[in-house]
Scaffold this active site. Structure first.
Site, short mmCIF file in Angstrom:
data_model
loop_
_atom_site.label_atom_id
_atom_site.label_comp_id
_atom_site.label_asym_id
_atom_site.label_seq_id
_atom_site.Cartn_x
_atom_site.Cartn_y
_atom_site.Cartn_z
N ASP A 7 36.69 47.11 40.82
CA ASP A 7 37.63 46.00 41.42
C ASP A 7 38.25 46.06 42.07
O ASP A 7 39.11 47.07 42.36
CB ASP A 7 37.77 45.94 39.97
CG ASP A 7 38.60 44.35 39.98
OD1 ASP A 7 37.63 43.50 39.70
OD2 ASP A 7 39.92 44.21 39.24
N SER A 8 39.58 45.26 42.18
CA SER A 8 40.46 44.89 43.27
C SER A 8 42.01 45.25 42.90
O SER A 8 42.44 45.87 43.17
CB SER A 8 40.52 43.42 43.70
OG SER A 8 41.06 43.08 42.06
N GLY A 40 41.58 37.72 46.46
CA GLY A 40 40.95 36.43 46.44
C GLY A 40 42.30 35.48 47.30
O GLY A 40 41.62 33.96 47.16
N CYS A 70 34.37 42.24 40.45
CA CYS A 70 35.45 41.12 40.90
C CYS A 70 34.48 40.40 41.41
O CYS A 70 33.40 40.47 41.76
CB CYS A 70 36.15 42.50 41.60
SG CYS A 70 37.19 41.14 43.22
N ASN A 71 34.57 39.57 41.22
CA ASN A 71 34.41 37.87 41.58
C ASN A 71 34.47 37.56 42.75
O ASN A 71 33.58 37.35 43.48
CB ASN A 71 34.83 36.56 41.01
CG ASN A 71 34.00 36.75 39.45
OD1 ASN A 71 33.00 36.39 38.59
ND2 ASN A 71 34.74 37.36 38.02
N THR A 72 35.52 37.80 43.28
CA THR A 72 35.56 37.55 45.04
C THR A 72 34.79 38.30 46.25
O THR A 72 33.91 38.11 46.55
CB THR A 72 37.46 38.06 45.15
OG1 THR A 72 38.08 37.11 44.54
CG2 THR A 72 37.80 37.41 46.26
N GLU A 149 48.05 42.54 36.44
CA GLU A 149 48.37 43.26 36.55
C GLU A 149 50.18 44.03 36.44
O GLU A 149 49.82 44.72 36.13
CB GLU A 149 48.21 42.98 38.51
CG GLU A 149 47.11 43.05 38.68
CD GLU A 149 45.96 44.10 39.02
OE1 GLU A 149 47.08 45.13 38.81
OE2 GLU A 149 45.16 44.20 38.90
N CYS A 180 37.28 35.21 37.13
CA CYS A 180 37.44 36.72 37.90
C CYS A 180 37.50 37.46 36.26
O CYS A 180 38.09 36.43 35.16
CB CYS A 180 39.07 36.45 38.43
SG CYS A 180 40.02 37.63 38.65
N HIS A 182 40.19 39.29 35.70
CA HIS A 182 40.71 39.46 35.33
C HIS A 182 41.29 38.72 34.16
O HIS A 182 42.47 38.93 33.37
CB HIS A 182 42.45 39.75 36.19
CG HIS A 182 42.40 40.67 37.17
ND1 HIS A 182 41.50 40.83 38.13
CD2 HIS A 182 43.91 41.18 38.31
CE1 HIS A 182 41.77 42.46 38.71
NE2 HIS A 182 43.61 42.01 38.35
#
Length: 258
Positions: A7-8, A40, A70-72, A149, A180, A182
Protein backbone atom coordinates in the site's frame (compact mmCIF):
# COMPACT_ATOMS: atom_id res chain seq x y z
CA UNK A 1 3.29 -20.25 0.58
CA UNK A 2 3.89 -16.59 1.33
CA UNK A 3 1.79 -13.52 0.61
CA UNK A 4 2.96 -10.05 -0.44
CA UNK A 5 0.81 -7.01 0.35
CA UNK A 6 1.58 -3.40 -0.47
CA UNK A 7 0.00 0.00 0.00
CA UNK A 8 1.08 3.61 -0.19
CA UNK A 9 1.31 3.65 3.59
CA UNK A 10 -0.79 2.58 6.55
CA UNK A 11 -4.11 1.99 4.81
CA UNK A 12 -3.30 -1.45 3.52
CA UNK A 13 -3.13 -2.68 7.11
CA UNK A 14 -6.94 -2.81 6.97
CA UNK A 15 -6.56 -5.46 4.26
CA UNK A 16 -3.77 -7.22 6.15
CA UNK A 17 -5.99 -7.47 9.22
CA UNK A 18 -8.74 -9.23 7.25
CA UNK A 19 -6.25 -11.50 5.46
CA UNK A 20 -4.82 -12.65 8.77
CA UNK A 21 -8.30 -13.57 10.03
CA UNK A 22 -8.56 -16.07 7.19
CA UNK A 23 -4.88 -17.02 7.02
CA UNK A 24 -3.47 -16.81 10.57
CA UNK A 25 -0.67 -19.24 9.76
CA UNK A 26 0.66 -17.74 6.55
CA UNK A 27 3.93 -15.89 6.11
CA UNK A 28 3.12 -12.35 4.98
CA UNK A 29 5.38 -9.55 3.75
CA UNK A 30 3.83 -6.07 3.96
CA UNK A 31 5.31 -2.99 2.28
CA UNK A 32 4.08 0.52 3.12
CA UNK A 33 5.48 3.17 0.79
CA UNK A 34 5.40 5.85 3.47
CA UNK A 35 8.09 7.97 1.84
CA UNK A 36 5.92 8.57 -1.23
CA UNK A 37 2.43 8.66 0.28
CA UNK A 38 -0.10 9.79 -0.85
CA UNK A 39 -0.36 8.09 -4.23
CA UNK A 40 -3.67 9.72 -5.07
CA UNK A 41 -2.20 12.94 -6.39
CA UNK A 42 0.49 11.38 -8.56
CA UNK A 43 0.48 10.46 -12.25
CA UNK A 44 -0.37 7.04 -13.65
CA UNK A 45 3.20 6.63 -14.88
CA UNK A 46 4.60 7.22 -11.38
CA UNK A 47 2.09 4.86 -9.76
CA UNK A 48 3.02 2.09 -12.21
CA UNK A 49 6.73 2.68 -11.57
CA UNK A 50 6.28 2.65 -7.79
CA UNK A 51 4.12 -0.48 -7.98
CA UNK A 52 6.71 -2.34 -10.06
CA UNK A 53 9.54 -1.30 -7.74
CA UNK A 54 7.64 -2.60 -4.72
CA UNK A 55 6.62 -5.80 -6.49
CA UNK A 56 10.22 -6.46 -7.54
CA UNK A 57 11.29 -6.03 -3.93
CA UNK A 58 8.57 -8.34 -2.56
CA UNK A 59 9.47 -10.98 -5.12
CA UNK A 60 12.91 -11.18 -3.52
CA UNK A 61 11.03 -12.60 -0.51
CA UNK A 62 9.69 -15.42 -2.71
CA UNK A 63 6.05 -14.43 -2.44
CA UNK A 64 3.54 -16.66 -4.25
CA UNK A 65 0.73 -14.11 -4.57
CA UNK A 66 0.52 -10.31 -4.46
CA UNK A 67 -2.29 -8.23 -2.97
CA UNK A 68 -2.39 -4.61 -4.16
CA UNK A 69 -3.99 -3.16 -1.03
CA UNK A 70 -4.21 0.31 -2.50
CA UNK A 71 -7.12 1.57 -4.55
CA UNK A 72 -5.03 4.04 -6.52
CA UNK A 73 -2.48 1.39 -7.48
CA UNK A 74 -5.30 -1.04 -8.26
CA UNK A 75 -6.97 1.52 -10.51
CA UNK A 76 -3.83 2.58 -12.36
CA UNK A 77 -1.31 -0.26 -12.17
CA UNK A 78 -3.11 -3.58 -11.59
CA UNK A 79 -3.43 -4.59 -15.24
CA UNK A 80 0.22 -3.72 -15.86
CA UNK A 81 1.31 -5.84 -12.89
CA UNK A 82 -0.81 -8.76 -14.07
CA UNK A 83 0.76 -8.54 -17.52
CA UNK A 84 4.36 -8.31 -16.30
CA UNK A 85 4.50 -10.78 -13.41
CA UNK A 86 3.77 -14.49 -13.43
CA UNK A 87 2.21 -14.76 -9.97
CA UNK A 88 -1.46 -14.06 -9.13
CA UNK A 89 -2.09 -10.36 -8.49
CA UNK A 90 -5.24 -9.25 -6.63
CA UNK A 91 -6.64 -5.72 -6.33
CA UNK A 92 -9.32 -4.18 -4.13
CA UNK A 93 -11.77 -2.55 -6.55
CA UNK A 94 -13.73 -5.58 -7.76
CA UNK A 95 -14.17 -6.74 -4.18
CA UNK A 96 -15.63 -3.41 -3.07
CA UNK A 97 -18.00 -3.21 -6.02
CA UNK A 98 -19.27 -6.73 -5.47
CA UNK A 99 -20.03 -5.98 -1.83
CA UNK A 100 -21.78 -2.66 -2.60
CA UNK A 101 -24.03 -4.20 -5.23
CA UNK A 102 -25.11 -6.87 -2.77
CA UNK A 103 -26.42 -4.38 -0.18
CA UNK A 104 -27.80 -1.36 -2.05
CA UNK A 105 -31.60 -1.08 -2.03
CA UNK A 106 -31.96 2.15 -3.99
CA UNK A 107 -29.43 1.38 -6.76
CA UNK A 108 -27.63 4.60 -5.89
CA UNK A 109 -24.02 4.12 -4.79
CA UNK A 110 -21.43 6.66 -3.71
CA UNK A 111 -17.70 6.18 -4.16
CA UNK A 112 -15.03 8.15 -2.33
CA UNK A 113 -11.32 7.83 -3.00
CA UNK A 114 -8.16 9.67 -3.94
CA UNK A 115 -8.11 12.05 -6.89
CA UNK A 116 -6.35 9.47 -9.05
CA UNK A 117 -8.81 6.70 -8.21
CA UNK A 118 -11.86 8.87 -8.84
CA UNK A 119 -10.45 10.34 -12.05
CA UNK A 120 -9.71 6.84 -13.34
CA UNK A 121 -13.43 6.01 -13.06
CA UNK A 122 -12.46 2.36 -12.41
CA UNK A 123 -15.13 1.96 -9.73
CA UNK A 124 -17.84 3.42 -11.94
CA UNK A 125 -16.77 1.24 -14.86
CA UNK A 126 -16.77 -1.91 -12.73
CA UNK A 127 -20.18 -1.09 -11.23
CA UNK A 128 -21.72 -0.51 -14.65
CA UNK A 129 -20.05 -3.60 -16.05
CA UNK A 130 -22.03 -5.58 -13.51
CA UNK A 131 -25.21 -3.47 -13.43
CA UNK A 132 -25.85 -0.63 -15.88
CA UNK A 133 -28.87 0.61 -13.89
CA UNK A 134 -26.85 1.78 -10.89
CA UNK A 135 -26.51 5.54 -10.40
CA UNK A 136 -22.96 6.30 -9.25
CA UNK A 137 -21.85 9.42 -7.40
CA UNK A 138 -18.11 9.95 -6.93
CA UNK A 139 -15.98 12.31 -4.88
CA UNK A 140 -12.28 12.65 -4.18
CA UNK A 141 -11.43 13.10 -0.48
CA UNK A 142 -7.66 13.73 -0.44
CA UNK A 143 -7.46 15.05 3.13
CA UNK A 144 -8.62 11.72 4.54
CA UNK A 145 -5.28 10.08 3.73
CA UNK A 146 -3.30 12.87 5.37
CA UNK A 147 -5.26 12.80 8.65
CA UNK A 148 -5.10 9.01 8.87
CA UNK A 149 -1.34 9.03 8.29
CA UNK A 150 -1.09 11.53 11.15
CA UNK A 151 -3.16 9.28 13.41
CA UNK A 152 -6.07 11.75 13.61
CA UNK A 153 -9.05 9.42 13.58
CA UNK A 154 -11.69 11.30 15.57
CA UNK A 155 -12.57 14.66 17.06
CA UNK A 156 -14.03 17.94 15.83
CA UNK A 157 -11.53 18.43 13.01
CA UNK A 158 -12.25 15.00 11.56
CA UNK A 159 -16.00 15.49 11.91
CA UNK A 160 -15.75 18.78 10.03
CA UNK A 161 -13.72 17.23 7.20
CA UNK A 162 -16.15 14.32 6.89
CA UNK A 163 -19.14 16.67 6.65
CA UNK A 164 -17.28 18.82 4.12
CA UNK A 165 -16.70 15.89 1.80
CA UNK A 166 -19.77 13.73 2.34
CA UNK A 167 -22.38 16.47 2.58
CA UNK A 168 -22.77 16.20 -1.20
CA UNK A 169 -24.11 12.66 -0.77
CA UNK A 170 -26.97 13.64 1.56
CA UNK A 171 -30.19 11.87 0.52
CA UNK A 172 -28.58 10.68 -2.73
CA UNK A 173 -27.06 7.29 -1.88
CA UNK A 174 -27.79 4.43 0.49
CA UNK A 175 -24.39 2.80 0.05
CA UNK A 176 -20.91 4.31 0.13
CA UNK A 177 -17.76 2.54 -1.03
CA UNK A 178 -14.70 3.54 0.98
CA UNK A 179 -12.51 3.50 -2.11
CA UNK A 180 -9.19 3.95 -0.35
CA UNK A 181 -7.75 1.55 2.19
CA UNK A 182 -7.00 4.45 4.53
CA UNK A 183 -10.68 5.42 4.78
CA UNK A 184 -11.93 2.48 6.91
CA UNK A 185 -9.89 3.95 9.76
CA UNK A 186 -12.47 6.77 9.75
CA UNK A 187 -15.40 4.37 9.50
CA UNK A 188 -16.63 4.87 13.07
CA UNK A 189 -16.70 8.63 12.69
CA UNK A 190 -18.43 8.47 9.30
CA UNK A 191 -21.03 6.03 10.64
CA UNK A 192 -21.65 8.26 13.65
CA UNK A 193 -22.54 11.18 11.38
CA UNK A 194 -24.38 9.07 8.77
CA UNK A 195 -25.84 6.11 10.72
CA UNK A 196 -28.15 4.95 7.92
CA UNK A 197 -25.43 4.72 5.28
CA UNK A 198 -24.14 1.30 4.22
CA UNK A 199 -20.36 1.68 4.41
CA UNK A 200 -18.40 -0.72 2.20
CA UNK A 201 -14.89 -1.65 3.30
CA UNK A 202 -13.38 -3.73 0.45
CA UNK A 203 -10.82 -5.31 2.79
CA UNK A 204 -12.92 -8.31 3.81
CA UNK A 205 -13.98 -9.13 0.24
CA UNK A 206 -10.37 -8.79 -0.92
CA UNK A 207 -9.31 -11.35 1.68
CA UNK A 208 -12.00 -13.71 0.37
CA UNK A 209 -10.72 -13.18 -3.18
CA UNK A 210 -7.26 -14.13 -1.94
CA UNK A 211 -8.66 -17.30 -0.39
CA UNK A 212 -10.27 -18.23 -3.71
CA UNK A 213 -7.02 -17.67 -5.64
CA UNK A 214 -4.95 -19.71 -3.20
CA UNK A 215 -7.49 -22.53 -3.22
CA UNK A 216 -7.50 -22.60 -7.03
CA UNK A 217 -3.70 -22.75 -7.03
CA UNK A 218 -3.60 -25.54 -4.41
CA UNK A 219 -1.29 -23.46 -2.25
CA UNK A 220 0.13 -25.32 0.73
CA UNK A 221 -0.48 -23.78 4.13
CA UNK A 222 2.40 -22.57 6.26
CA UNK A 223 2.51 -22.93 10.02
CA UNK A 224 4.52 -19.88 10.96
CA UNK A 225 2.01 -17.05 10.84
CA UNK A 226 4.78 -14.43 10.80
CA UNK A 227 4.33 -10.93 9.34
CA UNK A 228 7.37 -8.93 8.27
CA UNK A 229 6.81 -5.20 7.70
CA UNK A 230 8.80 -2.90 5.43
CA UNK A 231 8.42 0.86 5.07
CA UNK A 232 10.21 3.45 2.96
CA UNK A 233 10.16 6.11 5.72
CA UNK A 234 8.91 6.84 9.24
CA UNK A 235 9.45 3.53 11.02
CA UNK A 236 8.39 4.76 14.46
CA UNK A 237 5.29 6.56 13.20
CA UNK A 238 4.24 3.46 11.26
CA UNK A 239 4.82 1.28 14.31
CA UNK A 240 2.82 3.55 16.62
CA UNK A 241 -0.20 4.17 14.41
CA UNK A 242 -0.19 0.75 12.77
CA UNK A 243 -0.18 -1.03 16.13
CA UNK A 244 -3.16 1.06 17.18
CA UNK A 245 -5.51 -0.21 14.50
CA UNK A 246 -4.07 -3.69 14.10
CA UNK A 247 -4.72 -4.12 17.83
CA UNK A 248 -1.28 -5.65 18.28
CA UNK A 249 2.30 -4.47 18.47
CA UNK A 250 4.27 -4.20 15.23
CA UNK A 251 7.68 -5.59 16.04
CA UNK A 252 9.41 -6.89 12.92
CA UNK A 253 9.70 -3.75 10.82
CA UNK A 254 12.51 -2.62 8.54
CA UNK A 255 13.33 0.57 6.63
CA UNK A 256 13.88 -0.06 2.92
CA UNK A 257 15.02 2.47 0.33
CA UNK A 258 13.85 1.54 -3.16
Amino acid sequence: MSIGIFDSGLGGLTVLKEVRKIFPNEEIFYFGDTARVPYGEKTKELIIRYSKEITDFLLTKNINVLVVACNTATALALEELKAVYDIPVIGVIEAGVRSALSVTKTNEIGVIGTKATINSEKYKQEIHRRNKDIVVYQKACPLFVHVVEEGLLDGEIIESIIKHYLGDFDDKVDTLILGCTHYPLLKKEIQKIYPDLNLIDPAMETALDLKKVLTENNAAENKGGHVKFYVSDGVQNFRNIGSMFLDEEIEDIELIKL
